[in-house]
Design a protein around this motif. Structure first.
Motif, PDB file in Angstrom:
ATOM      1  N   HIS A  56      21.154 -18.777  31.112  1.00 23.97           N
ATOM      2  CA  HIS A  56      20.019 -18.577  30.214  1.00 23.97           C
ATOM      3  C   HIS A  56      19.248 -19.887  30.121  1.00 23.97           C
ATOM      4  N   THR A  79      18.134 -14.431  35.756  1.00 23.92           N
ATOM      5  CA  THR A  79      17.554 -13.137  35.405  1.00 23.92           C
ATOM      6  C   THR A  79      16.029 -13.240  35.342  1.00 23.92           C
ATOM      7  N   GLY A  81      14.212 -12.279  32.973  1.00 20.33           N
ATOM      8  CA  GLY A  81      13.835 -12.754  31.651  1.00 20.33           C
ATOM      9  C   GLY A  81      13.928 -14.264  31.533  1.00 20.33           C
ATOM     10  N   THR A  82      15.004 -14.832  32.071  1.00  8.83           N
ATOM     11  CA  THR A  82      15.147 -16.287  32.048  1.00  8.83           C
ATOM     12  C   THR A  82      14.025 -16.947  32.822  1.00  8.83           C
ATOM     13  N   ASP A 100      18.016  -8.398  37.793  1.00  3.58           N
ATOM     14  CA  ASP A 100      18.195  -7.682  36.538  1.00  3.58           C
ATOM     15  C   ASP A 100      19.599  -7.936  36.013  1.00  3.58           C
ATOM     16  N   SER A 101      19.733  -8.046  34.707  1.00  3.11           N
ATOM     17  CA  SER A 101      21.015  -8.430  34.124  1.00  3.11           C
ATOM     18  C   SER A 101      22.125  -7.404  34.329  1.00  3.11           C
ATOM     19  N   HIS A 102      21.794  -6.215  34.829  1.00  5.67           N
ATOM     20  CA  HIS A 102      22.816  -5.194  35.085  1.00  5.67           C
ATOM     21  C   HIS A 102      23.121  -5.021  36.570  1.00  5.67           C
ATOM     22  N   PRO A 116      25.503  -8.875  30.640  1.00  6.52           N
ATOM     23  CA  PRO A 116      24.549  -9.119  29.548  1.00  6.52           C
ATOM     24  C   PRO A 116      25.286  -9.455  28.252  1.00  6.52           C
ATOM     25  N   ARG A 122      16.104 -15.148  26.272  1.00  6.11           N
ATOM     26  CA  ARG A 122      15.221 -14.077  26.751  1.00  6.11           C
ATOM     27  C   ARG A 122      15.991 -12.942  27.436  1.00  6.11           C
ATOM     28  N   GLU A 123      16.839 -13.229  28.387  1.00  8.96           N
ATOM     29  CA  GLU A 123      17.686 -12.217  29.045  1.00  8.96           C
ATOM     30  C   GLU A 123      18.988 -12.901  29.478  1.00  8.96           C
TER      31      GLU A 123
END
Length: 254
Positions: A56, A79, A81-82, A100-102, A116, A122-123
């Motif tokens: 992160h 990710t 988001g990061t 993607d985190s998944h 996650p 953020r993610e």
């Protein structure tokens, strides 16, 4: 498969995981020279790192990543988001990859499973890494556990597990009240008993190593962290390892 820490705590984090010729660095919260020095203690050159995985965007995890990766030509994975949160710091770098985190993926000999986690970023993710024979779970920087986290950590061969604070020491500390609330909140950090409760809920029959990590230098002690985890596992406290801020920990083999 083996793993070692460059250092763990609020002043900087980095964990090396190796299988065969693949060597990944999870986070780098140290400057270019500091990271190189810490790798040197483990007998590694910066040029030997295959990739950097980011958990992160907080500075103690990502602070040294852009400069270290650029200096040594190392690809970075984070990710989406990061990356969105810190996009300007990676401008012009050719090998920065989002995920993607998944979504699990592979980096050469290592399978990377993002996990996650609830944290004020953020993610944010943590990771389970495997080489087909062994699995290492790395879990820090989360306020509470979740069914997703627990399922990911089932039947790992080794765990690096956050024991950030002792609740009593945090409550009695001179930290400002908002900071205490952040640390102890659902998007903060695991306390010793929460980490122990997590261990009690997952399959630990394969565990060969457990290392307490991301300990607060003001609101925890190694003995308190060891005691909590040992009670959950029914082992002696000296079997539990502790990741130090200055020295990390040396290679552990699987």
């Amino acid at each position: 498969m083996r793993f070692a820490s460059l250092g763990s705590g609020s002043e900087g984090n980095g964990l090396v995981v190796e299988s065969g010729g693949t060597r990944v660095l999870i986070d780098c919260g140290f400057g270019v020279r500091g990271a190189a020095t810490r790798l040197g203690r483990l007998g590694l050159a910066p040029s030997s790192i295959t990739a950097i995985l980011v958990t992160h965007e907080h500075s103690d995890h990502i602070g040294g990543v852009p400069a270290f990766a650029a200096r040594h030509g190392i690809p970075v994975w984070a990710t989406f988001g990061t990356l969105a949160a810190v996009s300007e710091r990676f401008e012009g770098m050719p090998r920065v990859y989002g995920f993607d985190s998944h979504d699990r993926f592979a980096i050469d000999a290592l399978e990377i499973v993002p996990v996650p986690v609830p944290h004020d970023a953020r993610e944010p993710v943590q990771y389970v890494l495997g080489d087909g024979g062994h699995r290492l779970g790395v879990l820090t920087d989360l306020g509470v556990t979740t069914p997703c986290v627990e399922a990911a950590l089932d039947a790992c061969d080794a765990l690096v597990l956050e024991c950030n604070h002792c609740r009593d020491l945090l409550a009695e500390s001179d930290y400002p009240y908002p900071l205490k609330q952040r640390i102890a909140g659902r998007l903060g950090h695991l306390h010793n008993e929460a980490a122990a409760e997590l261990l009690a809920r997952i399959d630990t029959t394969r565990l060969r190593h457990v290392v307490a990590a991301h300990l607060s230098q003001h609101n925890n002690t190694p003995d308190k962290a060891r005691a909590a985890l040992a009670a959950a596992l029914g082992c002696t406290p000296d079997w539990i390892g502790v990741a130090d801020q200055a020295a990390g920990f040396d290679w552990r083999e699987l």
